[in-house]
Design a protein around this motif. Structure first.
Motif, PDB file in Angstrom:
ATOM      1  N   ALA A  24       0.834  -1.206   0.000  1.00 27.88           N
ATOM      2  CA  ALA A  24       0.000   0.000   0.000  1.00 27.88           C
ATOM      3  C   ALA A  24       0.865   1.252   0.000  1.00 27.88           C
ATOM      4  O   ALA A  24       0.593   2.224  -0.726  1.00 27.88           O
ATOM      5  N   VAL A  25       1.926   1.248   0.808  1.00 31.82           N
ATOM      6  CA  VAL A  25       2.829   2.398   0.846  1.00 31.82           C
ATOM      7  C   VAL A  25       3.514   2.580  -0.509  1.00 31.82           C
ATOM      8  O   VAL A  25       3.638   3.709  -1.017  1.00 31.82           O
ATOM      9  N   ASP A  26       3.937   1.493  -1.107  1.00 32.98           N
ATOM     10  CA  ASP A  26       4.599   1.588  -2.418  1.00 32.98           C
ATOM     11  C   ASP A  26       3.667   2.198  -3.470  1.00 32.98           C
ATOM     12  O   ASP A  26       4.098   2.995  -4.306  1.00 32.98           O
ATOM     13  N   ARG A  27       2.392   1.808  -3.438  1.00 31.10           N
ATOM     14  CA  ARG A  27       1.432   2.383  -4.389  1.00 31.10           C
ATOM     15  C   ARG A  27       1.289   3.881  -4.158  1.00 31.10           C
ATOM     16  O   ARG A  27       1.221   4.668  -5.111  1.00 31.10           O
ATOM     17  N   LEU A  28       1.216   4.283  -2.888  1.00 32.39           N
ATOM     18  CA  LEU A  28       1.121   5.709  -2.572  1.00 32.39           C
ATOM     19  C   LEU A  28       2.312   6.468  -3.138  1.00 32.39           C
ATOM     20  O   LEU A  28       2.153   7.538  -3.739  1.00 32.39           O
ATOM     21  N   TYR A  29       3.501   5.937  -2.980  1.00 30.62           N
ATOM     22  CA  TYR A  29       4.708   6.624  -3.421  1.00 30.62           C
ATOM     23  C   TYR A  29       4.799   6.751  -4.937  1.00 30.62           C
ATOM     24  O   TYR A  29       5.608   7.521  -5.449  1.00 30.62           O
ATOM     25  N   GLY A  30       3.968   6.011  -5.642  1.00 26.02           N
ATOM     26  CA  GLY A  30       3.923   6.141  -7.084  1.00 26.02           C
ATOM     27  C   GLY A  30       2.968   7.208  -7.583  1.00 26.02           C
ATOM     28  O   GLY A  30       2.851   7.424  -8.797  1.00 26.02           O
ATOM     29  N   SER A  38       5.519  16.497  -2.669  1.00 23.94           N
ATOM     30  CA  SER A  38       5.561  15.600  -1.514  1.00 23.94           C
ATOM     31  C   SER A  38       5.696  16.350  -0.182  1.00 23.94           C
ATOM     32  O   SER A  38       5.078  15.939   0.815  1.00 23.94           O
ATOM     33  N   PRO A  39       6.449  17.462  -0.087  1.00 31.36           N
ATOM     34  CA  PRO A  39       6.501  18.169   1.201  1.00 31.36           C
ATOM     35  C   PRO A  39       5.129  18.693   1.631  1.00 31.36           C
ATOM     36  O   PRO A  39       4.808  18.670   2.829  1.00 31.36           O
ATOM     37  N   GLU A  40       4.336  19.151   0.673  1.00 31.35           N
ATOM     38  CA  GLU A  40       3.008  19.649   1.032  1.00 31.35           C
ATOM     39  C   GLU A  40       2.099  18.515   1.478  1.00 31.35           C
ATOM     40  O   GLU A  40       1.325  18.661   2.424  1.00 31.35           O
ATOM     41  N   ALA A 253      -3.568   9.611   3.022  1.00 34.91           N
ATOM     42  CA  ALA A 253      -2.577  10.348   2.236  1.00 34.91           C
ATOM     43  C   ALA A 253      -2.928  10.347   0.757  1.00 34.91           C
ATOM     44  O   ALA A 253      -2.714  11.346   0.057  1.00 34.91           O
ATOM     45  N   THR A 254      -3.467   9.247   0.271  1.00 36.97           N
ATOM     46  CA  THR A 254      -3.893   9.186  -1.132  1.00 36.97           C
ATOM     47  C   THR A 254      -5.016  10.183  -1.395  1.00 36.97           C
ATOM     48  O   THR A 254      -5.034  10.853  -2.436  1.00 36.97           O
ATOM     49  N   ALA A 255      -5.928  10.295  -0.437  1.00 36.04           N
ATOM     50  CA  ALA A 255      -7.012  11.274  -0.578  1.00 36.04           C
ATOM     51  C   ALA A 255      -6.462  12.692  -0.626  1.00 36.04           C
ATOM     52  O   ALA A 255      -6.968  13.547  -1.373  1.00 36.04           O
ATOM     53  N   ILE A 256      -5.416  12.968   0.139  1.00 39.20           N
ATOM     54  CA  ILE A 256      -4.766  14.283   0.079  1.00 39.20           C
ATOM     55  C   ILE A 256      -4.196  14.521  -1.314  1.00 39.20           C
ATOM     56  O   ILE A 256      -4.370  15.598  -1.891  1.00 39.20           O
ATOM     57  N   CYS A 257      -3.515  13.501  -1.826  1.00 32.99           N
ATOM     58  CA  CYS A 257      -2.941  13.618  -3.183  1.00 32.99           C
ATOM     59  C   CYS A 257      -4.010  13.870  -4.236  1.00 32.99           C
ATOM     60  O   CYS A 257      -3.848  14.729  -5.117  1.00 32.99           O
ATOM     61  N   GLU A 258      -5.108  13.133  -4.129  1.00 29.63           N
ATOM     62  CA  GLU A 258      -6.189  13.277  -5.108  1.00 29.63           C
ATOM     63  C   GLU A 258      -6.800  14.667  -5.043  1.00 29.63           C
ATOM     64  O   GLU A 258      -7.108  15.285  -6.081  1.00 29.63           O
ATOM     65  N   ALA A 259      -6.982  15.173  -3.830  1.00 28.28           N
ATOM     66  CA  ALA A 259      -7.550  16.519  -3.677  1.00 28.28           C
ATOM     67  C   ALA A 259      -6.625  17.566  -4.259  1.00 28.28           C
ATOM     68  O   ALA A 259      -7.068  18.523  -4.919  1.00 28.28           O
ATOM     69  N   MET A 260      -5.337  17.405  -4.071  1.00 25.95           N
ATOM     70  CA  MET A 260      -4.375  18.355  -4.619  1.00 25.95           C
ATOM     71  C   MET A 260      -4.318  18.259  -6.143  1.00 25.95           C
ATOM     72  O   MET A 260      -4.171  19.272  -6.843  1.00 25.95           O
ATOM     73  N   GLN A 261      -4.481  17.069  -6.656  1.00 29.00           N
ATOM     74  CA  GLN A 261      -4.467  16.888  -8.121  1.00 29.00           C
ATOM     75  C   GLN A 261      -5.676  17.556  -8.765  1.00 29.00           C
ATOM     76  O   GLN A 261      -5.573  18.123  -9.856  1.00 29.00           O
ATOM     77  N   ARG A 262      -6.817  17.527  -8.067  1.00 27.96           N
ATOM     78  CA  ARG A 262      -8.018  18.174  -8.603  1.00 27.96           C
ATOM     79  C   ARG A 262      -7.905  19.692  -8.500  1.00 27.96           C
ATOM     80  O   ARG A 262      -8.632  20.409  -9.178  1.00 27.96           O
ATOM     81  N   GLY A 263      -7.019  20.146  -7.619  1.00 27.56           N
ATOM     82  CA  GLY A 263      -6.831  21.583  -7.456  1.00 27.56           C
ATOM     83  C   GLY A 263      -7.825  22.187  -6.522  1.00 27.56           C
ATOM     84  O   GLY A 263      -8.012  23.390  -6.487  1.00 27.56           O
TER      85      GLY A 263
END
Length: 263
Positions: A24-30, A38-40, A253-263
């Motif tokens: 799961a962590v490896d998928r997140l890092y991709g 990543s710092p944000e 963390a994935t949800a954070i990434c997705e939200a940032m990707q949507r802007g």
């Protein structure tokens, strides 16, 4: 035994749970967002982790209200979260120093009104300790010091067990020992996250493992009571719980990434 963590890593279901969490962590890092931000993501994960850690201490406030919250438990969790990135190298070489620092940050707002600020960062000298999770009486001061010494040896040794296993043991020992007598839960969860970072599972500190523990509800306290039993089944159940918390922290963390990707 030369490597007690290897024994735990070989307990029923532990290897599979650790492997699943690692995947799961490896998928997140991709995730593509992490190439630039990543710092944000780490900062947002840390904020969510601090809120969750405070909630596990009994102070549950909405994330959006955090900037205005003056509760000392919340403020302590925020201070701890902000400091973790500066404590990594010291954690491997001088974990006792790091634990003292974490407690000073977590508990500084919880003493003063009748408390002694000189006790910040120092092991408790009395037998009594708060028991918010219903774990039973804490070990006495002498036993606590001896077990913290053992924990220090585990952190500073060159053991080959997975980082998640070490992190689970670090968390559980601090949670059940309650070595300081205040804010021990915040310290325990911070030490778990720090171990996951410094021992290679989550080097960018993206995984909101504290959120995972909170989402698992009553299983958190049940898992610690299982660990406290000292049986192979109980210890394995706790490590599997921590693996589930990591997986849920990855989801956050994935949800954070997705939200940032949507802007």
């Amino acid at each position: 035994m030369s490597d007690p963590l290897a024994v735990i890593a070989g307990m029923p279901g532990v290897s599979e749970a650790v492997t699943d969490a690692r995947k799961a962590v490896d998928r997140l890092y991709g995730h593509r967002v992490l190439r630039r931000k990543s710092p944000e993501v780490s900062a947002r994960s840390a904020l969510r982790g601090a809120r969750a850690s405070a909630a596990l201490e009994g102070v549950d406030v909405p994330l959006e209200a955090i900037p205005e919250v003056t509760d000392p438990v919340v403020q302590g969790a925020l201070r701890v979260s902000a400091e973790l990135g500066r404590l990594g190298a010291t954690w491997r070489s001088a974990p006792r120093q790091v634990l003292a620092r974490l407690h000073t940050l977590a508990a500084s707002g919880l003493v003063g009104d009748g408390g002694d600020t000189g006790d910040l960062g120092r092991p408790r000298a009395v037998a009594e300790a708060p028991d918010p999770l219903g774990l039973g009486a804490a070990p006495g001061p002498q036993e606590t010091v001896a077990r913290v010494d053992g924990l220090v040896r585990l952190v500073t040794a060159s053991l080959k067990a997975p980082a998640l296993v070490l992190a689970a043991v670090v968390h559980a020992e601090l949670a059940v020992l309650r070595p300081f007598g205040t804010a021990d839960g915040v310290v325990a969860r911070a030490a778990e996250r720090l171990t996951l970072v410094e021992f290679g599972l989550d080097p960018k500190s993206l995984v909101a493992v504290e959120v995972g523990h909170l989402e698992l509800g009553s299983a958190y306290g049940e898992g610690l009571r299982s660990y406290l039993s000292g049986t192979p089944e109980g210890v394995a159940a706790w490590v599997r719980h921590c693996a589930s918390a990591v997986t849920l922290g990855v989801r956050e963390a994935t949800a954070i990434c997705e939200a940032m990707q949507r802007g």
